[in-house]
Scaffold this active site. Structure first.
Site, short mmCIF file in Angstrom:
data_model
loop_
_atom_site.label_atom_id
_atom_site.label_comp_id
_atom_site.label_asym_id
_atom_site.label_seq_id
_atom_site.Cartn_x
_atom_site.Cartn_y
_atom_site.Cartn_z
N HIS A 268 0.88 -1.19 0.00
CA HIS A 268 0.00 0.00 0.00
C HIS A 268 0.91 1.23 0.00
O HIS A 268 1.74 1.38 -0.90
CB HIS A 268 -0.92 -0.12 1.22
CG HIS A 268 -2.09 0.79 1.26
ND1 HIS A 268 -2.44 1.63 0.24
CD2 HIS A 268 -3.03 1.02 2.23
CE1 HIS A 268 -3.53 2.32 0.56
NE2 HIS A 268 -3.90 1.96 1.79
N HIS A 307 -2.09 -1.91 -9.93
CA HIS A 307 -3.09 -1.30 -9.05
C HIS A 307 -4.36 -2.13 -9.11
O HIS A 307 -4.71 -2.65 -10.18
CB HIS A 307 -3.39 0.14 -9.48
CG HIS A 307 -3.99 0.95 -8.39
ND1 HIS A 307 -5.33 0.93 -8.13
CD2 HIS A 307 -3.43 1.75 -7.47
CE1 HIS A 307 -5.57 1.72 -7.09
NE2 HIS A 307 -4.43 2.23 -6.67
N ASP A 363 3.15 5.54 -6.58
CA ASP A 363 4.37 5.39 -5.79
C ASP A 363 5.63 5.25 -6.64
O ASP A 363 6.73 5.28 -6.11
CB ASP A 363 4.25 4.15 -4.89
CG ASP A 363 3.23 4.39 -3.80
OD1 ASP A 363 3.28 5.46 -3.20
OD2 ASP A 363 2.40 3.50 -3.55
N1 CMC Z 1 5.06 -6.74 -10.38
C1 CMC Z 1 4.94 -7.94 -11.01
N2 CMC Z 1 3.78 -8.60 -11.14
C2 CMC Z 1 2.69 -8.02 -10.61
C3 CMC Z 1 2.73 -6.78 -9.96
C4 CMC Z 1 3.98 -6.13 -9.85
N3 CMC Z 1 4.08 -4.95 -9.24
N4 CMC Z 1 1.51 -6.46 -9.53
C5 CMC Z 1 0.70 -7.46 -9.91
N5 CMC Z 1 1.42 -8.41 -10.56
C6 CMC Z 1 0.89 -9.62 -11.19
C7 CMC Z 1 0.48 -10.64 -10.14
O1 CMC Z 1 1.55 -11.48 -9.80
C8 CMC Z 1 -0.63 -11.35 -10.88
O2 CMC Z 1 -0.06 -12.20 -11.83
P1 CMC Z 1 -0.75 -13.65 -12.13
O3 CMC Z 1 -2.08 -13.34 -12.73
O4 CMC Z 1 0.19 -14.31 -13.06
O5 CMC Z 1 -0.85 -14.34 -10.81
C9 CMC Z 1 -1.32 -10.25 -11.66
O6 CMC Z 1 -0.31 -9.26 -11.89
C10 CMC Z 1 -2.49 -9.60 -10.94
O7 CMC Z 1 -2.02 -9.09 -9.71
P2 CMC Z 1 -2.81 -9.14 -8.34
O8 CMC Z 1 -1.81 -9.34 -7.23
O9 CMC Z 1 -3.96 -10.09 -8.43
O10 CMC Z 1 -3.38 -7.67 -8.28
P3 CMC Z 1 -3.98 -6.97 -7.02
O11 CMC Z 1 -5.04 -6.08 -7.50
O12 CMC Z 1 -4.36 -7.96 -5.98
O13 CMC Z 1 -2.75 -6.14 -6.45
C11 CMC Z 1 -1.20 -4.43 -6.02
C12 CMC Z 1 -2.57 -4.78 -6.62
C13 CMC Z 1 -1.04 -2.92 -6.07
C14 CMC Z 1 -1.16 -4.88 -4.55
C15 CMC Z 1 -0.09 -5.15 -6.83
O14 CMC Z 1 -0.13 -4.70 -8.17
C16 CMC Z 1 1.29 -4.92 -6.22
O15 CMC Z 1 1.67 -5.64 -5.31
N6 CMC Z 1 2.06 -3.90 -6.73
C17 CMC Z 1 3.35 -3.58 -6.15
C18 CMC Z 1 3.18 -2.79 -4.88
C19 CMC Z 1 2.73 -1.38 -5.14
O16 CMC Z 1 3.27 -0.68 -5.98
N7 CMC Z 1 1.73 -0.90 -4.34
C20 CMC Z 1 1.24 0.47 -4.43
C21 CMC Z 1 -0.17 0.52 -4.94
S1 CMC Z 1 -0.66 2.18 -5.39
C22 CMC Z 1 -0.68 3.10 -3.92
C23 CMC Z 1 -1.66 2.62 -2.93
O17 CMC Z 1 -2.84 2.51 -3.19
O18 CMC Z 1 -1.21 2.32 -1.81
#
Ligand code: CMC
Length: 441
Positions: A268, A307, A363
């Site tokens: 987050h 995101h 971020d």
């Molecule tokens: N790098 C590589 N792969 C990723 C990433 C990433 N940053 N984010 C998602 N994926 C992949 C994930 O592994 C999954 O792949 P698969 O379908 O093969 O299993 C697919 O993309 C879908 O991801 P998800 O985890 O189901 O997506 P989510 O909506 O649950 O997660 C997130 C959203 C923001 C937690 C995630 O994208 C992430 O961990 N990003 C990195 C951390 C980050 O930058 N967070 C800040 C978010 S913006 C500010 C805020 O709101 O706090």
């Protein structure tokens, strides 16, 4: 039959049910009436991580993740960021309309005159180790404010709520600056009422022996715009925490501490700190392709990418890239920018990221700007917390005034054993559910 209805057939009983569809939504509680017998509990919705559950109605922030739209109270974020001040927008977010000139003057006066912290806060702060993480100090300190304002728990009194809202918005920068100075071993700086919200924050962070702090106007405005971009983002993890804790009618200082604790996580608000660490680890542009390969192999995530809601681009990230140019014009270029740009360039062409709709989020570039302005990475999430407090408080107020809301209490699907007999201690044998062989959690 009205077209705005949903008809479902329960194949267990062959019974058919029709439910209203309102605002593209069906009510989960309608499904409770779908039963196989009189003593059946009824159907529940299973939605881990709330991927498809609306928990409230809200007038505050509109996001269209597919089209990259973000609006506060109906105003597009880019217009607000270009034309308004931070306190003007905090007024908008809290009260629903942009202030008139006299309303704004009054609001600015009120916030400015609540920036002082009770002296007892210094003692709390001094209790932390020299290397304590500023985010942990901030969370603990805002929770400690609940001891200074015990009447804040009277959350059904609108005047009381407004007073705590003003105090929290005014005091968060003071706590943040105190935690920063504590980590450096510098004396704390008191607020200066002549300065704007962000200039005063910079004053409390960086004033040394000069009688009056003069903030660089470009950096002060850049910080202000970054704050504006982070003010609210509807029902994310920390805001949902704020509403959830607040639904128990908890003192708002404790609610904000809980929300800030959620924000601190690396998935987050903690992601900006992780982005800087990641760029340090990559070290040079030449290492970018290998790092991308590692991400695709599942070794790590590309921090600052992806995101839950934005699946096209994050409009905040676009605006932040512009701010970076202004800041680097004053400070010189952050050498990590080239690595970040190369990461973005390669990722945006790579099928792994394109097919998963992974784009830079807020971020990805904010940490680089904060670092160039002079902040340590440990401060980045603290900087996110200051403006997000406005959003949390607006959402908290909205939740309290919403007659449909009550104490938040999700359901579960129980998957454990039932009705077991307790074996006396001396007769128990080691089994798979012990500390030595933990069950999967
Ligand atoms: N790098 C590589 N792969 C990723 C990433 C990433 N940053 N984010 C998602 N994926 C992949 C994930 O592994 C999954 O792949 P698969 O379908 O093969 O299993 C697919 O993309 C879908 O991801 P998800 O985890 O189901 O997506 P989510 O909506 O649950 O997660 C997130 C959203 C923001 C937690 C995630 O994208 C992430 O961990 N990003 C990195 C951390 C980050 O930058 N967070 C800040 C978010 S913006 C500010 C805020 O709101 O706090």
């Amino acid at each position: 039959m009205s077209p705005s209805t949903l008809t479902v057939t329960d194949n267990r009983t062959n019974r058919t049910y029709t439910f209203p569809i309102e605002d593209g939504t069906v009510r989960a509680m309608d499904f409770r009436g779908i039963k196989t017998s009189e003593d059946d509990f009824g159907l529940m919705m299973y939605d881990p991580a709330f991927m498809n559950t609306a928990s409230c109605r809200s007038d505050i922030t509109y996001i269209d993740g597919d089209r990259g739209i973000l609006e506060y109270r109906g105003y597009p974020i880019d217009q607000l960021a270009q034309r308004c001040t931070y306190l003007e927008i905090s007024y908008l977010i809290l009260f629903g309309e942009l202030p008139t000139a006299s309303e704004l003057n009054h609001w600015v006066y009120e916030i400015t005159h609540h920036t002082m912290l009770h002296e007892t806060m210094k003692k709390f702060m001094e209790g932390f180790r020299y290397d304590a993480h500023p985010m942990s100090m901030m969370i603990s300190s805002v929770a400690a404010l609940a001891t200074v304002y015990p009447h804040a728990h009277e959350v059904h009194d609108p005047a009381n709520r407004l007073l705590q809202i003003k105090r929290l918005i005014a005091k968060m920068p003071s706590i943040a600056a105190m935690s920063y100075r504590h980590s450096l071993g510098f004396p704390y700086v008191y607020p200066d009422n002549d300065l704007s919200y962000t200039e005063n924050f910079m004053n409390m962070l960086w004033r040394m022996v000069e009688p009056k702090y003069a903030a660089n106007p470009v950096l002060a405005r850049a910080l202000e715009v970054l704050f504006i971009l982070h003010m609210d983002h509807e029902q994310n993890c920390s805001t949902s925490t704020m509403r959830m804790v607040g639904s128990a009618l908890t003192n708002p200082y404790l609610c904000v501490a809980s929300a800030a604790a959620a924000l601190a996580g690396p998935l987050h608000g903690g992601a900006n700190e992780e982005v800087t660490r990641m760029l340090d680890e990559i070290g040079s542009i030449d290492n970018v392709p290998a790092y991308i390969r590692n991400v695709k192999d599942g070794c790590c995530k590309l921090m600052g990418f992806g995101h839950r809601v934005y699946k096209n681009f994050d409009p905040r990230a676009k605006l932040i890239k512009q701010i970076a140019e202004d800041v680097f014009g004053v400070t010189g270029r952050n050498p990590k920018l080239d690595i970040a740009l190369e990461l973005e360039r390669i990722a945006l062409q790579d099928d792994y990221f394109v097919s998963r709709k992974l784009y830079p989020n807020v971020d990805f570039y904010s940490g680089l700007i904060y670092q160039t302005i002079g902040f340590k990475p440990e401060m980045f999430t603290v900087l996110f917390t200051i403006p997000r407090t406005v959003g949390w408080l607006a959402q908290w107020q909205e939740m309290i005034n919403d007659s449909e809301q009550k104490i938040a209490r999700p359901r579960q699907i129980y998957t454990g054993p039932r009705s077991r007999l307790v074996v006396p201690l001396a007769e128990r044998e080691q089994n798979s559910g012990t500390m030595n062989q933990p069950v999967a959690l």
